[in-house]
Design a protein around this motif. Sequence first.
Motif, PDB file in Angstrom:
ATOM      1  N   ALA A 209     -30.626  19.317 -70.265  1.00 29.20           N
ATOM      2  CA  ALA A 209     -29.837  19.504 -69.051  1.00 29.20           C
ATOM      3  C   ALA A 209     -30.612  19.025 -67.827  1.00 29.20           C
ATOM      4  N   ALA A 210     -31.883  19.316 -67.779  1.00 29.70           N
ATOM      5  CA  ALA A 210     -32.700  18.896 -66.646  1.00 29.70           C
ATOM      6  C   ALA A 210     -32.795  17.374 -66.589  1.00 29.70           C
ATOM      7  N   THR A 211     -32.963  16.744 -67.722  1.00 28.34           N
ATOM      8  CA  THR A 211     -33.062  15.286 -67.761  1.00 28.34           C
ATOM      9  C   THR A 211     -31.749  14.641 -67.331  1.00 28.34           C
ATOM     10  N   LEU A 212     -30.623  15.153 -67.832  1.00 26.09           N
ATOM     11  CA  LEU A 212     -29.326  14.582 -67.486  1.00 26.09           C
ATOM     12  C   LEU A 212     -28.997  14.773 -66.015  1.00 26.09           C
ATOM     13  N   SER A 213     -29.392  15.912 -65.459  1.00 26.60           N
ATOM     14  CA  SER A 213     -29.069  16.153 -64.055  1.00 26.60           C
ATOM     15  C   SER A 213     -29.864  15.245 -63.134  1.00 26.60           C
ATOM     16  N   VAL A 214     -31.000  14.773 -63.586  1.00 26.70           N
ATOM     17  CA  VAL A 214     -31.834  13.899 -62.764  1.00 26.70           C
ATOM     18  C   VAL A 214     -31.449  12.437 -62.962  1.00 26.70           C
ATOM     19  N   THR A 215     -31.099  12.061 -64.188  1.00 28.77           N
ATOM     20  CA  THR A 215     -30.883  10.648 -64.494  1.00 28.77           C
ATOM     21  C   THR A 215     -29.431  10.207 -64.476  1.00 28.77           C
ATOM     22  N   ALA A 216     -28.481  11.129 -64.589  1.00 28.25           N
ATOM     23  CA  ALA A 216     -27.078  10.737 -64.656  1.00 28.25           C
ATOM     24  C   ALA A 216     -26.576  10.371 -63.258  1.00 28.25           C
ATOM     25  N   PRO A 217     -25.946   9.201 -63.129  1.00 27.55           N
ATOM     26  CA  PRO A 217     -25.421   8.822 -61.808  1.00 27.55           C
ATOM     27  C   PRO A 217     -24.203   9.666 -61.451  1.00 27.55           C
ATOM     28  N   ALA A 218     -24.002   9.881 -60.187  1.00 25.93           N
ATOM     29  CA  ALA A 218     -22.843  10.630 -59.717  1.00 25.93           C
ATOM     30  C   ALA A 218     -21.598   9.749 -59.822  1.00 25.93           C
ATOM     31  N   ALA A 219     -20.494  10.367 -60.126  1.00 25.84           N
ATOM     32  CA  ALA A 219     -19.233   9.627 -60.185  1.00 25.84           C
ATOM     33  C   ALA A 219     -18.814   9.250 -58.771  1.00 25.84           C
TER      34      ALA A 219
END
Length: 61
Positions: free
Chosen positions: A13-23
Amino acid sequence: MRLTPALVSLLTAATLSVTAPAAEAAPPPPPPTDIARSHLDGLTVSPEGSMDGYSRNKFPH
């Protein structure tokens, strides 16, 4: 160090929240009036059907 399922979930979850671009999607602009009217005129409206078995009490709000 042993990775527990909870720790793996937290790290994921921490990795995805940092690396996932915002829509950043925006709706398209509305079509011109003549094109919208043409699309609406192409819709088929069914005649009213039976209301047998329908009860507003089944859909409280």
